[in-house]
Design an enzyme around this catalytic site. Structure first.
Site, PDB file in Angstrom:
ATOM      1  N   LYS A  42       0.820  -1.217   0.000  1.00 14.29           N
ATOM      2  CA  LYS A  42       0.000   0.000   0.000  1.00 14.29           C
ATOM      3  C   LYS A  42       0.846   1.257   0.000  1.00 14.29           C
ATOM      4  CE  LYS A  42      -0.500  -0.437   5.003  1.00 14.29           C
ATOM      5  NZ  LYS A  42       0.082  -1.793   5.089  1.00 14.29           N
ATOM      6  N   ASP A 101      -1.597   4.380   7.877  1.00 16.06           N
ATOM      7  CA  ASP A 101      -1.960   3.189   7.104  1.00 16.06           C
ATOM      8  C   ASP A 101      -3.254   3.421   6.332  1.00 16.06           C
ATOM      9  OD1 ASP A 101      -1.749   0.009   6.771  1.00 16.06           O
ATOM     10  OD2 ASP A 101      -3.816   0.498   7.312  1.00 16.06           O
ATOM     11  N   LYS A 132      -4.156   3.810   2.071  1.00 14.66           N
ATOM     12  CA  LYS A 132      -5.214   3.068   1.382  1.00 14.66           C
ATOM     13  C   LYS A 132      -6.252   4.023   0.785  1.00 14.66           C
ATOM     14  CE  LYS A 132      -4.582  -0.825   4.532  1.00 14.66           C
ATOM     15  NZ  LYS A 132      -5.110  -1.556   5.707  1.00 14.66           N
TER      16      LYS A 132
END
Length: 396
Positions: A105, A201, A205
């Site tokens: 990612k 994180d 995404k």
């Protein structure tokens, strides 16, 4: 687009990384369930300690990435993670006539538009379904299943670690630190969970989904993020009084003026909503289109096996020379990002119990009354909301 893979040929696949996801991918590829696809190489550091007796003897184990990049493999699966040196490996693979499948990612969020262009230039494919929401086929659904719509907004629970911690705090009324420790013991949280807890994180995404679904590439560093660390068990008690709970929500919307609103932050969500029912490490993504309205995707967002299924599905798509969502993912010009919005908030704070204190609080908020009314009329809950903590708690 040309490709080095021809329908009916045996497709040679090399695997970079033999961790939890890498092993799960290898098991699927070695199971005989994927016709015309053969695993030929496995790369890992200290590879002698990684060898598995269930891997066919024909597979070459190596600690040299160059051995794979100079080989005749058709597809390189990158599961090492991080930006360096994986960017160099993927770039070299594409330039060398190899397609790439990755679950990385950070790589795709930071360098994805560049790598998609590079793949197109060299007649190859780069696919990255597993980089978002694990085993939920969100990216393919956005590019293929919803291709007839113009998507303008996405909201999601994209981080399994935060989903697990917040759902445990809700159900067991335990402190944040205890829920985090439990998540680490269960393998849902890393030893250093900062990237998950502070929103990096989920922001990575979200950037990928914004590029693929909204066709609005944004820089990850431009996405506003707030941590879930300050949330306390009492916040869930007050949230319940409002018929809500708290989850980390990633949201991006395409504005008419060309800018993109994008943020990752804890938010109040109704208990009766799909987001309110997400528990454990599950993920959920909801998109809104101007023609089709809202569509939601729900499932396992983490774990070796669900992620491996997404990886192998991409391999099969490349091997079958199907449509190439990645190559048409989005324009490559980055859009301006705004983290500003107006939304209704609830405020929790501790005061000294003395005469006049409520009047002082009311007076302090009086200048914001007009703005708050605008927000209450214009914003959705939880879609347009966020949770913030300074000295007080502000939760939409």
């Amino acid at each position: 687009m040309t490709s080095n893979v021809t329908t009916g040929d045996v497709v040679r696949v090399a695997l970079l990384g033999f961790g939890t996801v890498g092993q799960a991918v290898a098991r699927i590829l070695c199971s005989g369930e994927v016709p015309n696809v053969t695993l030929t190489h496995i790369f890992n550091r200290n590879v002698s300690r990684k060898r598995a007796d269930w891997v066919p003897a024909s597979v070459i184990w190596t600690e040299s990435v160059d051995e794979i990049l100079s080989s005749d493999v058709d597809i390189v699966i990158e599961l090492v993670g991080g930006l360096r040196p994986t960017y160099d490996w993927v770039k070299t693979a594409l330039e060398g006539g190899k397609s790439v499948v990755t679950a990385n990612k950070q790589l795709m969020a930071h360098r994805g538009t560049e790598l998609v262009d590079l793949a197109r230039q060299h007649g190859q494919e780069i696919r990255f379904e597993a980089s978002v929401a694990g085993g939920i086929p969100v990216l393919r659904a956005l590019q293929e299943g919803l291709a007839g719509d113009r998507l303008v907004e996405v909201r999601g629970i994209l981080n399994g670690t935060c989903a697990y911690i917040l759902s445990r705090m809700q159900s067991e009324t335990i402190p944040f630190g205890d829920a985090l420790a439990e998540a680490q013991r269960a393998g849902y949280a890393e030893a250093d969970p900062s990237e998950d807890l502070d929103g990096a994180d989920a922001a990575a995404k979200l950037a990928i989904i914004a590029a693929v679904g909204l066709r609005r590439p944004v820089r990850v560093t431009d996405i506003a993020t707030r941590s879930i660390r300050p949330i306390e068990p009492v916040d869930f008690l007050y949230a319940r009084e409002l018929g809500c709970t708290i989850r980390q929500i990633a949201r991006a919307s395409a504005e008419d003026n060309g800018t993109v609103f994008a943020a990752v932050r804890p938010a109040l969500v109704p208990l009766s909503s799909g987001f309110g029912r997400v528990e454990g490490s599950q993920n959920m993504v909801t998109v809104r289109g101007i023609f089709g309205g809202e569509t939601s995707f729900f499932g396992s967002g983490a774990g070796g096996s669900p992620t491996a299924v997404a990886v192998v599905s991409d391999v099969i798509a490349v091997a079958g020379r199907g449509p190439t969502p990645a190559s048409n993912a989005a324009p490559t010009t980055f859009h301006q990002v705004s983290g500003d919005f107006v939304a209704p908030h609830y405020v929790r704070f501790t005061v000294n119990d003395k005469p006049g204190i409520i009047a002082q609080v009311t007076a302090a908020y009086a200048p914001l009354r007009h703005q708050h009314r605008r927000g209450a009329a214009a914003a959705e809950v939880p879609q347009g909301s966020a949770a913030v903590r300074d000295h007080a708690r502000r939760v939409p």
